[in-house]
Design a protein around this motif. Structure first.
Motif, mmCIF file in Angstrom:
data_model
loop_
_atom_site.group_PDB
_atom_site.id
_atom_site.type_symbol
_atom_site.label_atom_id
_atom_site.label_comp_id
_atom_site.label_asym_id
_atom_site.label_seq_id
_atom_site.Cartn_x
_atom_site.Cartn_y
_atom_site.Cartn_z
ATOM 1 N N SER A 48 21.071 -28.836 -6.344
ATOM 2 C CA SER A 48 22.009 -28.259 -7.956
ATOM 3 C C SER A 48 21.852 -27.312 -8.226
ATOM 4 O O SER A 48 23.018 -27.070 -8.993
ATOM 5 C CB SER A 48 22.816 -30.231 -8.189
ATOM 6 O OG SER A 48 21.096 -29.360 -9.354
ATOM 7 N N ASP B 143 10.348 -36.324 -13.359
ATOM 8 C CA ASP B 143 11.626 -36.291 -12.784
ATOM 9 C C ASP B 143 11.298 -38.037 -12.384
ATOM 10 O O ASP B 143 10.358 -38.199 -11.846
ATOM 11 C CB ASP B 143 11.961 -35.295 -11.832
ATOM 12 C CG ASP B 143 13.714 -36.285 -11.082
ATOM 13 O OD1 ASP B 143 13.957 -37.518 -11.105
ATOM 14 O OD2 ASP B 143 14.651 -34.747 -10.919
ATOM 15 N N ASP C 114 12.373 -38.873 -21.544
ATOM 16 C CA ASP C 114 11.745 -37.944 -21.709
ATOM 17 C C ASP C 114 11.426 -37.257 -23.278
ATOM 18 O O ASP C 114 10.704 -36.510 -23.706
ATOM 19 C CB ASP C 114 12.964 -37.207 -21.479
ATOM 20 C CG ASP C 114 13.053 -37.174 -19.808
ATOM 21 O OD1 ASP C 114 12.519 -36.788 -19.393
ATOM 22 O OD2 ASP C 114 14.387 -37.589 -20.050
ATOM 23 N N PHE D 91 27.060 -33.337 -1.136
ATOM 24 C CA PHE D 91 27.827 -33.415 -1.604
ATOM 25 C C PHE D 91 28.216 -32.827 -2.906
ATOM 26 O O PHE D 91 27.257 -32.731 -3.453
ATOM 27 C CB PHE D 91 28.428 -35.012 -1.132
ATOM 28 C CG PHE D 91 28.837 -35.997 -0.563
ATOM 29 C CD1 PHE D 91 28.634 -35.389 0.933
ATOM 30 C CD2 PHE D 91 28.033 -36.779 -0.677
ATOM 31 C CE1 PHE D 91 28.902 -35.848 1.611
ATOM 32 C CE2 PHE D 91 27.985 -37.630 0.052
ATOM 33 C CZ PHE D 91 28.189 -37.336 1.676
HETATM 34 N N1 LIG Z 1 24.368 -30.673 -4.393
HETATM 35 C C1 LIG Z 1 24.964 -30.659 -5.255
HETATM 36 N N2 LIG Z 1 24.807 -29.811 -6.454
HETATM 37 C C2 LIG Z 1 25.211 -30.522 -8.177
HETATM 38 C C3 LIG Z 1 26.429 -31.284 -8.264
HETATM 39 C C4 LIG Z 1 26.134 -32.342 -7.073
HETATM 40 O O1 LIG Z 1 26.508 -33.563 -7.323
HETATM 41 N N3 LIG Z 1 25.692 -31.957 -5.869
HETATM 42 N N4 LIG Z 1 26.305 -32.247 -9.023
HETATM 43 C C5 LIG Z 1 27.226 -30.733 -10.486
HETATM 44 C C6 LIG Z 1 26.845 -31.171 -11.222
HETATM 45 S S1 LIG Z 1 28.893 -31.900 -11.456
HETATM 46 C C7 LIG Z 1 26.655 -31.451 -12.372
HETATM 47 S S2 LIG Z 1 26.505 -31.845 -14.293
HETATM 48 C C8 LIG Z 1 24.837 -30.416 -12.404
HETATM 49 C C9 LIG Z 1 23.465 -31.685 -12.317
HETATM 50 O O2 LIG Z 1 22.829 -31.380 -12.621
HETATM 51 P P1 LIG Z 1 21.931 -32.426 -12.413
HETATM 52 O O3 LIG Z 1 22.546 -33.354 -13.776
HETATM 53 O O4 LIG Z 1 20.510 -31.742 -13.534
HETATM 54 O O5 LIG Z 1 21.589 -33.148 -11.518
HETATM 55 P P2 LIG Z 1 20.336 -33.455 -10.724
HETATM 56 O O6 LIG Z 1 20.169 -31.972 -10.291
HETATM 57 O O7 LIG Z 1 20.622 -33.974 -9.550
HETATM 58 O O8 LIG Z 1 19.101 -33.283 -11.770
HETATM 59 C C10 LIG Z 1 19.222 -34.555 -11.730
HETATM 60 C C11 LIG Z 1 17.717 -35.017 -11.715
HETATM 61 O O9 LIG Z 1 17.631 -36.040 -13.013
HETATM 62 C C12 LIG Z 1 16.929 -36.838 -12.481
HETATM 63 N N5 LIG Z 1 16.945 -38.059 -13.419
HETATM 64 C C13 LIG Z 1 17.333 -39.048 -13.345
HETATM 65 N N6 LIG Z 1 16.693 -39.604 -14.614
HETATM 66 C C14 LIG Z 1 16.438 -39.046 -15.542
HETATM 67 C C15 LIG Z 1 16.035 -39.444 -16.532
HETATM 68 O O10 LIG Z 1 15.479 -39.581 -17.991
HETATM 69 N N7 LIG Z 1 15.091 -38.325 -16.650
HETATM 70 C C16 LIG Z 1 14.386 -36.994 -16.631
HETATM 71 N N8 LIG Z 1 13.557 -36.291 -16.551
HETATM 72 N N9 LIG Z 1 15.763 -36.676 -14.938
HETATM 73 C C17 LIG Z 1 16.272 -37.936 -14.618
HETATM 74 C C18 LIG Z 1 17.269 -37.026 -11.337
HETATM 75 O O11 LIG Z 1 16.535 -37.935 -10.795
HETATM 76 C C19 LIG Z 1 17.447 -36.141 -10.432
HETATM 77 O O12 LIG Z 1 16.512 -35.450 -9.704
HETATM 78 O O13 LIG Z 1 24.882 -30.484 -10.808
HETATM 79 C C20 LIG Z 1 26.220 -29.443 -10.286
HETATM 80 N N10 LIG Z 1 25.379 -29.422 -9.109
#
Ligand SMILES: Nc1nc2c(c(=O)[nH]1)N[C@H]1C(S)=C(S)[C@@H](COP(=O)(O)OP(=O)(O)OC[C@H]3O[C@@H](n4cnc5c(=O)[nH]c(N)nc54)[C@H](O)[C@@H]3O)O[C@H]1N2
Ligand SMILES: Nc1nc2c(c(=O)[nH]1)N[C@H]1C(S)=C(S)[C@@H](COP(=O)(O)OP(=O)(O)OC[C@H]3O[C@@H](n4cnc5c(=O)[nH]c(N)nc54)[C@H](O)[C@@H]3O)O[C@H]1N2
Ligand code: SF4
Ligand SMILES: [Mo]
Length: 699
Positions: free
Chosen positions: A189, A211, A232, A586
């Protein structure tokens, strides 16, 4: 390279048009679209833009497949069947706009707050996302929407600690010696950040991923700390405990540039590593080692992302982590500190673009009532009351797919299914939400309209020129609201501003528009080591460990660990904690209907640890039902150590109608809000999982 719009060029010569990726992603890539005979044939990364470096993710490399998708909505559509049936007939623009304007006007004549706009970041563009649309609803006096669905807990935490959405420059992570990737799957992401982390790794840096899920990013880091979801803050407080115990502190930085050290010290000393290890479900040695690494490696940087803030205590967790770099003085170095969001570092002229002064309520010093987008499920089902105000009678949805992405979707669906709700959806496709519309209005994609973008992962403004003419009868969001404004008789001259004029207004003189035109992007001037000498944008100018503003709201002035609402062990019926992070191919619910990308993801899956699967007789690939009191959905189990014991990972966000049983993961998520920022708690969710007979699968 030609930089002209397609409209100005001879049709036969291939041209290349500079643009910006519109998606809700921290990377905000600079694009180059190749156009041949008026048709966009290829979308690539701009090699001249340092952050993009000529590379795009797999999703946007498929942008032409999405834009020319045979299922694009290319004419206005009017509902012909029952709500949600997806039955529509084409109508002309004039007929659609006349009817919509008349309907909105008659509702507004009774009470404008009965009209609700619903939008998020389907496009992050300042023009197609937050300009003419806002002017329109402001002038109407419609309800305001609290746009909380993604980032507002973390954002509020940054504001209360540092004073704004500010942080390290992404490029300097390449020079760090230790990088904590905390609550983020960067490879999936935040790909262009990951490239900087790789550079650092090649230079000898240690990478640590924090994570609950063993993500693709965790695979590639030196260490993975698989804590329980929502713990966290406990980990951060234990790190502080160790920094104090071993005196890995920068006393001079603390004394000069922080507020509330004595109180924070006292709080942190209540969190010996043993206590945190118990709460987080990780070995105590891992905490001690992490503290030593963080306390003794310079420069050390933290790439925080939004994954950790989607739980009850998400705001406090972000606040706790955000205190760390001030304790060690990491901010002194440009490759030290922390980055969650850089979006507060842009000189955006939001009042000019959005014109809140147009609100009729502003004349008497008031504002319309505000509805939280996260609780749309409850709010569409609410009757009028003195506390709530009028029942919602009309919703205009754009840049969002709430039926798929909002929590507790059973209620969201019931709300949108209300026969007496007038719903207009501006879209590219017949999404789950569009199926409930009275009118679907065809919107242009990024290849077809003007826009200008800031970023939450770097500090460059990127301009998007249209590469091709709008497909079919599509109109840009801004054009559609301009057309509606004209029909409603809105006379302010601002309703005549063109999309390109809005691009110029977005940053006014603060960004060099000529540079945007000539190279496609412009870098905002910001010091390399932003907080080396303090100068935080907070009220005190310091990093506020203790927030007097939070205390004044009756909240804890110090960060603390707040256990999840749905805490494991408290409900024997639902023993598993579920998180639902994005699938890599996605973008939220966008691209789920792009066949080549959906084929990579395959089908909706739930990762479950082998022990939890075995205990339930669930084999790999089995169809399972995931359920709690709110609802249930079906998907395929992937038995995998990517899930930690007791935690299941339901990768998002599938279109309901492309899932196994016409539902998705948000059937089970809740509308409870975070401690700060009124944000959703998607990852604070207990469920049970059971195998389903193959024969019982619906659809
Ligand atoms: N390919 C792709 N890229 C994206 C998105 C997408 O849907 N797909 N979405 C976009 C959007 S809208 C956003 S907001 C950003 C999102 O960015 P993030 O919200 O940072 O999403 P992720 O990179 O998936 O990272 C979330 C990670 O946090 C972990 N996680 C879940 N719960 C916890 C917890 O309680 N503590 C910790 N430390 N980790 C936890 C999950 O397992 C996951 O690996 O990314 C953007 N980029
Ligand atoms: N369970 C669970 N739920 C989640 C999350 C999670 O991690 N787990 N993540 C949450 C997060 S971080 C976010 S940001 C939200 C995202 O939720 P949304 O902001 O609703 O994002 P998308 O699902 O991508 O839907 C965006 C829609 O906008 C449309 N669109 C794009 N560009 C334009 C345009 O120019 N004009 C118009 N009219 N339409 C356009 C797209 O076709 C798409 O259907 O989902 C949240 N929901
Ligand atoms: S989604 Fe993100 S990584 Fe992909 S092209 Fe857009 S900005 Fe770049
Ligand atoms: Mo998001």
């Amino acid at each position: 390279m030609h930089t002209s719009s397609a409209a100005n060029s001879p049709l036969s010569v291939p041209i290349q048009v500079r643009g910006a990726c519109p998606h809700d992603c921290p990377d905000t890539c600079a694009l180059i679209t190749t156009v041949e005979s008026g048709v966009a044939t290829r979308v690539q990364g701009n090699p001249d833009h340092p952050h993009t470096d000529g590379v795009l993710c797999a999703k946007v490399s498929k942008y032409t497949e999405r834009s020319y998708h045979p299922e694009r909505v290319l004419t206005p559509l009017k509902r012909t069947g029952p709500k949600g049936s997806g039955q529509f007939a084409p109508v002309g623009w004039d007929e659609a706009l006349d009817d919509i304007a008349q309907r909105l006007q008659s509702i507004a004549a009774r009470d404008p707050e009965a009209v609700l706009p619903y939008s998020y970041a389907g496009t992050m563009g300042m023009v197609q996302g937050e300009s003419m649309d806002r002017r329109f609803f402001h002038q109407l006096g419609a309800s305001l929407l609290d746009r909380t669905i993604c980032a507002s807990a973390g954002a509020e935490a940054l504001v209360q600690t540092l004073g704004g959405k500010v942080g390290m420059k992404a490029e300097f992570f390449a020079e760090s010696q230790l990088i904590l990737i905390w609550g983020s799957n960067s490879i999936g992401s935040n790909l262009h950040f990951w490239r900087y982390a790789q550079q650092a790794k090649r230079n000898g840096a240690r990478l640590v991923c924090i994570d609950p899920r063993k993500s693709e990013t965790a695979d590639k880091c030196h260490e993975h700390i698989a804590l329980r979801p929502g713990t966290d803050a406990a980990l951060a407080l234990a790190l502080m405990h160790e920094l104090i115990a071993h005196d890995w502190l920068d006393h001079d930085y603390i004394a000069r540039h922080t507020l509330g050290w004595d109180q924070l010290r006292e709080r942190a000393l209540q969190w010996p590593p043993e206590r945190a290890a118990e709460v987080c479900g990780i070995p105590v040695e891992q905490i001690r080692q992490l503290a030593q690494d963080y306390g003794t490696t310079k420069p050390a940087a933290i790439r925080l992302n939004y994954g950790m803030q989607r739980v009850r205590g998400g705001g406090n967790a972000v606040r706790a982590v955000t205190c760390l770099p001030a304790l060690t003085g990491a901010w002194r170095h440009r490759a030290g500190g922390l980055l969650l969001s850089s979006s507060g570092q842009f000189p955006a002229q939001r009042a000019v673009l959005q014109r809140p002064d147009l609100m009729p309520q502003a004349a008497t010093g008031g504002t319309p009532r505000t509805i939280n987008m996260t609780t749309i499920g409850d709010d569409l089902l609410r009757e009028a009351s003195p506390a709530f105000g009028p029942q919602v009678e009309a919703v205009v949805v754009y840049n969002s797919n709430p039926v798929a992405v909002a929590p507790d979707s059973g209620k969201v669906v019931r709300g949108f299914a209300r026969e007496d709700l007038f719903t207009v959806v501006l879209e590219h496709f017949k999404t789950d939400t569009a199926d409930y519309a009275d009118y679907i209005l065809p919107a242009t994609t990024q290849l077809e309209h003007w826009d200008v973008h800031l970023s939450y992962g770097h500090t460059d403004v990127v301009l998007n020129r249209p590469a091709i003419q709008p497909l079919g009868e599509a109109r840009s969001n801004a054009q559609i609201f301009r057309d509606l404004a004209a029909r409603m008789g809105f006379a302010d001259p601002c309703f005549a501003d063109t999309d390109e004029a809005l691009c110029r207004q977005a940053f006014g003189d603060a960004v060099d528009y000529a540079l945007l035109e000539s190279q496609g992007f412009a870098t905002v001037a910001i010091p390399d080591a932003l907080f080396a000498e303090g100068n935080f944008p907070s009220p005190s100018g310091k990093c506020e460990f203790y927030s007097a503003r939070l205390a004044a709201q009756g909240l804890d002035g110090l960060p603390d660990h707040l256990p999840n609402y749905e805490l494991q062990g408290t409900d024997a019926r639902y023993p598993l904690a579920m998180i639902s992070p994005p699938a890599r191919n996605f973008l939220n619910s966008t691209f789920v209907n792009v066949t080549s990308l959906r084929n990579i993801e395959g089908r909706p899956i739930l990762e479950i640890h082998p022990d939890d699967a075995e205990a339930r007789g669930i084999g790999n690939d089995a169809v399972v039902r995931v359920f709690n009191d709110r609802g249930s959905y079906q998907c395929h189990a992937t038995v995998s150590r990517r899930a930690r014991p007791g935690v299941v990972n339901g990768l998002g966000i599938w279109w309901r109608k492309l899932g196994l049983d016409g539902t998705n993961v948000n059937e089970v998520t809740s509308q409870a809000l975070t401690d700060l920022g009124r944000a959703p708690t998607f990852y604070d969710c207990l469920v049970e999982v059971e195998a389903v007979e193959a024969a019982a699968i619906a659809g």
